[in-house]
Design a protein around this motif. Structure first.
Motif, PDB file in Angstrom:
ATOM      1  N   ALA A 204       0.823  -1.208   0.000  1.00  0.00           N
ATOM      2  CA  ALA A 204       0.000   0.000   0.000  1.00  0.00           C
ATOM      3  C   ALA A 204       0.860   1.263   0.000  1.00  0.00           C
ATOM      4  O   ALA A 204       0.577   2.222  -0.729  1.00  0.00           O
ATOM      5  CB  ALA A 204      -0.932  -0.009   1.211  1.00  0.00           C
ATOM      6  N   GLN A 205       1.923   1.259   0.805  1.00  0.00           N
ATOM      7  CA  GLN A 205       2.730   2.476   0.898  1.00  0.00           C
ATOM      8  C   GLN A 205       3.580   2.690  -0.352  1.00  0.00           C
ATOM      9  O   GLN A 205       3.845   3.835  -0.729  1.00  0.00           O
ATOM     10  CB  GLN A 205       3.585   2.438   2.170  1.00  0.00           C
ATOM     11  N   ARG A 206       3.983   1.638  -1.012  1.00  0.00           N
ATOM     12  CA  ARG A 206       4.671   1.817  -2.297  1.00  0.00           C
ATOM     13  C   ARG A 206       3.742   2.454  -3.316  1.00  0.00           C
ATOM     14  O   ARG A 206       4.152   3.323  -4.096  1.00  0.00           O
ATOM     15  CB  ARG A 206       5.179   0.465  -2.809  1.00  0.00           C
ATOM     16  N   SER A 207       2.486   2.044  -3.310  1.00  0.00           N
ATOM     17  CA  SER A 207       1.510   2.645  -4.216  1.00  0.00           C
ATOM     18  C   SER A 207       1.315   4.121  -3.892  1.00  0.00           C
ATOM     19  O   SER A 207       1.253   4.974  -4.796  1.00  0.00           O
ATOM     20  CB  SER A 207       0.176   1.889  -4.100  1.00  0.00           C
ATOM     21  N   GLU A 208       1.240   4.446  -2.609  1.00  0.00           N
ATOM     22  CA  GLU A 208       1.082   5.848  -2.210  1.00  0.00           C
ATOM     23  C   GLU A 208       2.329   6.663  -2.512  1.00  0.00           C
ATOM     24  O   GLU A 208       2.231   7.868  -2.800  1.00  0.00           O
ATOM     25  CB  GLU A 208       0.726   5.926  -0.729  1.00  0.00           C
ATOM     26  N   LEU A 209       3.499   6.051  -2.476  1.00  0.00           N
ATOM     27  CA  LEU A 209       4.721   6.764  -2.853  1.00  0.00           C
ATOM     28  C   LEU A 209       4.658   7.209  -4.316  1.00  0.00           C
ATOM     29  O   LEU A 209       5.061   8.330  -4.659  1.00  0.00           O
ATOM     30  CB  LEU A 209       5.952   5.881  -2.622  1.00  0.00           C
ATOM     31  N   THR A 210       4.154   6.352  -5.175  1.00  0.00           N
ATOM     32  CA  THR A 210       4.000   6.705  -6.591  1.00  0.00           C
ATOM     33  C   THR A 210       3.005   7.852  -6.734  1.00  0.00           C
ATOM     34  O   THR A 210       3.244   8.813  -7.484  1.00  0.00           O
ATOM     35  CB  THR A 210       3.523   5.494  -7.396  1.00  0.00           C
ATOM     36  N   LEU A 211       1.894   7.757  -6.011  1.00  0.00           N
ATOM     37  CA  LEU A 211       0.880   8.811  -6.058  1.00  0.00           C
ATOM     38  C   LEU A 211       1.452  10.134  -5.572  1.00  0.00           C
ATOM     39  O   LEU A 211       1.239  11.185  -6.200  1.00  0.00           O
ATOM     40  CB  LEU A 211      -0.314   8.408  -5.188  1.00  0.00           C
ATOM     41  N   MET A 212       2.193  10.125  -4.469  1.00  0.00           N
ATOM     42  CA  MET A 212       2.730  11.363  -3.918  1.00  0.00           C
ATOM     43  C   MET A 212       3.786  11.978  -4.830  1.00  0.00           C
ATOM     44  O   MET A 212       3.901  13.207  -4.914  1.00  0.00           O
ATOM     45  CB  MET A 212       3.281  11.127  -2.512  1.00  0.00           C
ATOM     46  N   ALA A 213       4.552  11.146  -5.518  1.00  0.00           N
ATOM     47  CA  ALA A 213       5.526  11.682  -6.480  1.00  0.00           C
ATOM     48  C   ALA A 213       4.806  12.433  -7.595  1.00  0.00           C
ATOM     49  O   ALA A 213       5.245  13.513  -8.027  1.00  0.00           O
ATOM     50  CB  ALA A 213       6.373  10.545  -7.055  1.00  0.00           C
ATOM     51  N   ASP A 214       3.688  11.880  -8.052  1.00  0.00           N
ATOM     52  CA  ASP A 214       2.904  12.549  -9.091  1.00  0.00           C
ATOM     53  C   ASP A 214       2.301  13.853  -8.565  1.00  0.00           C
ATOM     54  O   ASP A 214       2.282  14.872  -9.279  1.00  0.00           O
ATOM     55  CB  ASP A 214       1.782  11.631  -9.584  1.00  0.00           C
ATOM     56  N   MET A 215       1.824  13.833  -7.328  1.00  0.00           N
ATOM     57  CA  MET A 215       1.221  15.032  -6.742  1.00  0.00           C
ATOM     58  C   MET A 215       2.260  16.133  -6.550  1.00  0.00           C
ATOM     59  O   MET A 215       1.976  17.321  -6.752  1.00  0.00           O
ATOM     60  CB  MET A 215       0.539  14.677  -5.422  1.00  0.00           C
ATOM     61  N   LEU A 216       3.470  15.751  -6.172  1.00  0.00           N
ATOM     62  CA  LEU A 216       4.541  16.744  -6.046  1.00  0.00           C
ATOM     63  C   LEU A 216       4.886  17.335  -7.409  1.00  0.00           C
ATOM     64  O   LEU A 216       5.083  18.557  -7.545  1.00  0.00           O
ATOM     65  CB  LEU A 216       5.778  16.104  -5.422  1.00  0.00           C
ATOM     66  N   LYS A 217       4.947  16.482  -8.412  1.00  0.00           N
ATOM     67  CA  LYS A 217       5.270  16.950  -9.766  1.00  0.00           C
ATOM     68  C   LYS A 217       4.221  17.947 -10.246  1.00  0.00           C
ATOM     69  O   LYS A 217       4.555  18.968 -10.878  1.00  0.00           O
ATOM     70  CB  LYS A 217       5.348  15.762 -10.723  1.00  0.00           C
ATOM     71  N   GLN A 218       2.963  17.681  -9.931  1.00  0.00           N
ATOM     72  CA  GLN A 218       1.884  18.598 -10.315  1.00  0.00           C
ATOM     73  C   GLN A 218       2.042  19.957  -9.662  1.00  0.00           C
ATOM     74  O   GLN A 218       1.545  20.961 -10.163  1.00  0.00           O
ATOM     75  CB  GLN A 218       0.534  17.995  -9.930  1.00  0.00           C
ATOM     76  N   ARG A 219       2.739  20.002  -8.548  1.00  0.00           N
ATOM     77  CA  ARG A 219       2.947  21.245  -7.802  1.00  0.00           C
ATOM     78  C   ARG A 219       4.325  21.828  -8.044  1.00  0.00           C
ATOM     79  O   ARG A 219       4.768  22.732  -7.316  1.00  0.00           O
ATOM     80  CB  ARG A 219       2.690  20.998  -6.307  1.00  0.00           C
ATOM     81  N   GLY A 220       5.012  21.346  -9.069  1.00  0.00           N
ATOM     82  CA  GLY A 220       6.332  21.856  -9.408  1.00  0.00           C
ATOM     83  C   GLY A 220       7.402  21.541  -8.391  1.00  0.00           C
ATOM     84  O   GLY A 220       8.359  22.287  -8.228  1.00  0.00           O
TER      85      GLY A 220
END
Length: 225
Positions: A204-220
Protein backbone atom coordinates in the motif's frame (compact mmCIF):
# COMPACT_ATOMS: atom_id res chain seq x y z
CA UNK A 1 -24.72 -60.72 8.87
CA UNK A 2 -25.87 -57.50 10.49
CA UNK A 3 -23.80 -58.19 13.60
CA UNK A 4 -20.73 -58.92 11.50
CA UNK A 5 -21.18 -55.74 9.49
CA UNK A 6 -21.58 -53.69 12.65
CA UNK A 7 -18.48 -55.27 14.12
CA UNK A 8 -16.53 -54.45 10.98
CA UNK A 9 -17.62 -50.78 11.09
CA UNK A 10 -16.81 -50.58 14.79
CA UNK A 11 -13.39 -52.05 14.20
CA UNK A 12 -12.74 -49.63 11.37
CA UNK A 13 -13.82 -46.68 13.49
CA UNK A 14 -11.80 -47.87 16.41
CA UNK A 15 -8.77 -48.38 14.22
CA UNK A 16 -9.15 -44.86 12.84
CA UNK A 17 -9.36 -43.35 16.31
CA UNK A 18 -6.35 -45.29 17.43
CA UNK A 19 -4.37 -44.12 14.44
CA UNK A 20 -5.55 -40.58 15.00
CA UNK A 21 -4.55 -40.63 18.66
CA UNK A 22 -1.05 -41.55 17.66
CA UNK A 23 -0.71 -38.61 15.26
CA UNK A 24 1.08 -35.50 16.58
CA UNK A 25 -1.25 -32.73 17.68
CA UNK A 26 -1.03 -29.45 15.76
CA UNK A 27 1.55 -27.15 17.32
CA UNK A 28 0.14 -24.29 19.34
CA UNK A 29 1.10 -20.83 18.04
CA UNK A 30 4.07 -19.59 20.02
CA UNK A 31 3.66 -16.28 21.82
CA UNK A 32 6.37 -13.83 20.68
CA UNK A 33 9.03 -12.91 23.22
CA UNK A 34 9.68 -9.46 24.63
CA UNK A 35 12.54 -8.69 22.22
CA UNK A 36 11.32 -10.71 19.24
CA UNK A 37 10.97 -9.07 15.80
CA UNK A 38 7.19 -9.49 16.17
CA UNK A 39 7.05 -7.45 19.38
CA UNK A 40 9.71 -4.94 18.33
CA UNK A 41 7.96 -4.23 15.03
CA UNK A 42 4.61 -3.82 16.77
CA UNK A 43 6.06 -1.29 19.23
CA UNK A 44 8.10 0.67 16.69
CA UNK A 45 5.51 0.74 13.92
CA UNK A 46 2.83 1.90 16.37
CA UNK A 47 5.01 4.95 17.11
CA UNK A 48 5.85 5.44 13.42
CA UNK A 49 2.18 5.28 12.45
CA UNK A 50 1.19 7.73 15.15
CA UNK A 51 3.32 10.44 13.56
CA UNK A 52 1.79 9.78 10.13
CA UNK A 53 -1.65 10.25 11.66
CA UNK A 54 -0.49 13.47 13.33
CA UNK A 55 0.93 14.91 10.10
CA UNK A 56 -2.24 13.99 8.22
CA UNK A 57 -4.43 15.85 10.71
CA UNK A 58 -2.11 18.87 10.57
CA UNK A 59 -2.25 19.24 6.78
CA UNK A 60 -6.01 18.69 6.71
CA UNK A 61 -6.38 22.04 8.45
CA UNK A 62 -3.67 23.81 6.40
CA UNK A 63 -5.07 23.34 2.88
CA UNK A 64 -8.35 23.18 1.01
CA UNK A 65 -6.94 21.01 -1.78
CA UNK A 66 -9.26 18.00 -2.01
CA UNK A 67 -6.64 15.61 -3.38
CA UNK A 68 -4.27 16.27 -0.49
CA UNK A 69 -7.05 16.22 2.08
CA UNK A 70 -8.34 12.89 0.72
CA UNK A 71 -4.86 11.36 0.81
CA UNK A 72 -4.33 12.65 4.35
CA UNK A 73 -7.66 11.19 5.46
CA UNK A 74 -6.86 7.81 3.90
CA UNK A 75 -3.43 7.68 5.55
CA UNK A 76 -4.78 8.74 8.94
CA UNK A 77 -7.65 6.25 8.84
CA UNK A 78 -5.56 3.32 7.60
CA UNK A 79 -2.61 3.85 9.91
CA UNK A 80 -4.75 4.53 12.98
CA UNK A 81 -6.51 1.21 12.39
CA UNK A 82 -3.23 -0.64 11.84
CA UNK A 83 -1.77 0.96 14.96
CA UNK A 84 -4.72 -0.35 16.95
CA UNK A 85 -4.05 -3.85 15.64
CA UNK A 86 -0.37 -3.69 16.56
CA UNK A 87 -1.08 -2.48 20.09
CA UNK A 88 -3.85 -5.04 20.43
CA UNK A 89 -1.43 -7.86 19.59
CA UNK A 90 0.97 -6.63 22.26
CA UNK A 91 -1.88 -6.77 24.76
CA UNK A 92 -2.82 -10.25 23.55
CA UNK A 93 0.77 -11.42 23.96
CA UNK A 94 1.00 -9.87 27.44
CA UNK A 95 3.88 -7.64 26.36
CA UNK A 96 4.52 -3.96 27.18
CA UNK A 97 3.97 -1.24 24.60
CA UNK A 98 7.19 0.49 25.68
CA UNK A 99 10.48 -1.10 26.78
CA UNK A 100 12.62 1.55 28.46
CA UNK A 101 16.04 0.14 27.58
CA UNK A 102 15.19 -0.92 24.03
CA UNK A 103 16.59 1.37 21.31
CA UNK A 104 14.26 1.95 18.35
CA UNK A 105 14.79 -0.55 15.52
CA UNK A 106 16.83 -2.92 17.71
CA UNK A 107 14.67 -5.82 16.49
CA UNK A 108 15.91 -5.37 12.93
CA UNK A 109 19.52 -5.99 13.96
CA UNK A 110 22.15 -5.70 11.28
CA UNK A 111 19.51 -5.43 8.57
CA UNK A 112 18.68 -1.90 9.74
CA UNK A 113 22.22 -0.85 10.44
CA UNK A 114 21.68 -1.68 14.12
CA UNK A 115 24.30 -1.28 16.78
CA UNK A 116 26.04 1.85 17.96
CA UNK A 117 25.36 3.69 14.69
CA UNK A 118 21.68 2.74 14.57
CA UNK A 119 20.62 6.38 14.27
CA UNK A 120 22.43 6.78 10.95
CA UNK A 121 24.46 3.88 9.65
CA UNK A 122 25.67 5.71 6.57
CA UNK A 123 27.20 8.23 8.95
CA UNK A 124 27.14 11.21 6.61
CA UNK A 125 24.22 12.00 4.33
CA UNK A 126 21.34 11.39 6.72
CA UNK A 127 19.74 8.67 4.59
CA UNK A 128 19.00 5.10 5.57
CA UNK A 129 19.98 3.18 2.46
CA UNK A 130 16.31 2.58 1.56
CA UNK A 131 15.67 6.01 0.05
CA UNK A 132 14.48 7.58 3.31
CA UNK A 133 16.22 9.63 5.96
CA UNK A 134 17.78 7.98 8.98
CA UNK A 135 16.61 8.42 12.54
CA UNK A 136 17.87 11.31 14.66
CA UNK A 137 16.61 10.91 18.24
CA UNK A 138 17.98 14.30 19.30
CA UNK A 139 15.67 16.01 16.80
CA UNK A 140 12.63 13.93 17.71
CA UNK A 141 12.95 11.61 14.67
CA UNK A 142 13.12 8.27 16.47
CA UNK A 143 13.08 6.02 13.40
CA UNK A 144 13.94 6.21 9.69
CA UNK A 145 11.68 8.57 7.79
CA UNK A 146 10.17 10.25 10.82
CA UNK A 147 9.88 14.03 10.76
CA UNK A 148 11.72 16.15 13.29
CA UNK A 149 9.98 18.42 15.78
CA UNK A 150 11.10 21.42 13.73
CA UNK A 151 9.58 19.97 10.56
CA UNK A 152 6.27 19.34 12.29
CA UNK A 153 6.26 22.94 13.49
CA UNK A 154 6.97 24.13 9.94
CA UNK A 155 4.10 22.05 8.62
CA UNK A 156 1.78 23.50 11.25
CA UNK A 157 2.78 27.03 10.28
CA UNK A 158 2.51 26.56 6.50
CA UNK A 159 -0.62 26.89 4.39
CA UNK A 160 -1.86 26.30 0.87
CA UNK A 161 0.65 24.97 -1.65
CA UNK A 162 3.54 25.29 0.80
CA UNK A 163 1.77 23.02 3.27
CA UNK A 164 0.83 20.56 0.54
CA UNK A 165 4.38 20.26 -0.76
CA UNK A 166 5.95 19.95 2.68
CA UNK A 167 3.38 17.34 3.73
CA UNK A 168 3.97 15.28 0.57
CA UNK A 169 7.74 15.47 1.04
CA UNK A 170 7.59 14.57 4.73
CA UNK A 171 5.13 11.74 4.11
CA UNK A 172 7.28 10.43 1.26
CA UNK A 173 10.23 10.17 3.64
CA UNK A 174 7.94 8.65 6.26
CA UNK A 175 6.61 6.00 3.88
CA UNK A 176 10.11 5.06 2.70
CA UNK A 177 11.16 4.47 6.29
CA UNK A 178 7.94 2.58 6.98
CA UNK A 179 8.38 0.33 3.96
CA UNK A 180 11.88 -0.63 5.11
CA UNK A 181 10.54 -1.49 8.56
CA UNK A 182 7.59 -3.46 7.19
CA UNK A 183 9.87 -5.39 4.84
CA UNK A 184 11.96 -6.31 7.88
CA UNK A 185 8.93 -7.74 9.66
CA UNK A 186 7.71 -9.54 6.54
CA UNK A 187 11.07 -11.31 6.49
CA UNK A 188 11.73 -11.80 10.21
CA UNK A 189 8.44 -11.90 12.11
CA UNK A 190 7.08 -15.32 13.03
CA UNK A 191 3.39 -14.48 13.51
CA UNK A 192 1.59 -15.15 10.19
CA UNK A 193 -1.08 -12.47 10.63
CA UNK A 194 1.55 -9.85 11.49
CA UNK A 195 3.71 -10.85 8.53
CA UNK A 196 0.64 -10.47 6.30
CA UNK A 197 -0.11 -7.03 7.73
CA UNK A 198 3.52 -5.96 7.20
CA UNK A 199 3.45 -7.08 3.57
CA UNK A 200 0.19 -5.23 3.09
CA UNK A 201 1.86 -2.08 4.44
CA UNK A 202 4.69 -2.50 1.95
CA UNK A 203 2.33 -2.85 -1.01
CA UNK A 204 0.00 0.00 0.00
CA UNK A 205 2.73 2.48 0.90
CA UNK A 206 4.67 1.82 -2.30
CA UNK A 207 1.51 2.65 -4.22
CA UNK A 208 1.08 5.85 -2.21
CA UNK A 209 4.72 6.76 -2.85
CA UNK A 210 4.00 6.71 -6.59
CA UNK A 211 0.88 8.81 -6.06
CA UNK A 212 2.73 11.36 -3.92
CA UNK A 213 5.53 11.68 -6.48
CA UNK A 214 2.90 12.55 -9.09
CA UNK A 215 1.22 15.03 -6.74
CA UNK A 216 4.54 16.74 -6.05
CA UNK A 217 5.27 16.95 -9.77
CA UNK A 218 1.88 18.60 -10.32
CA UNK A 219 2.95 21.24 -7.80
CA UNK A 220 6.33 21.86 -9.41
CA UNK A 221 8.20 20.05 -6.63
CA UNK A 222 9.91 16.73 -6.01
CA UNK A 223 10.69 14.35 -3.14
CA UNK A 224 13.66 15.35 -0.98
CA UNK A 225 16.87 13.49 -1.62
Amino acid sequence: MLFAAAATVAAANGGGASAGSGAPAPAEPRTPGLRSPDAGFARDMAVHHQQAVEMSFIVRDRTQDEAVRTLAYDIANTQANQRGMLLGWLDLWGLPKVVADEPPMAWMGAASGGGDDRAGHDGHDGHDGHGGRTADPASGALMPGMATREELERLGAASGRDAEVLFLQLMTDHHKGGVAMAEGCAQQCGTPVEKALAQGMVDAQRSELTLMADMLKQRGAAPRG
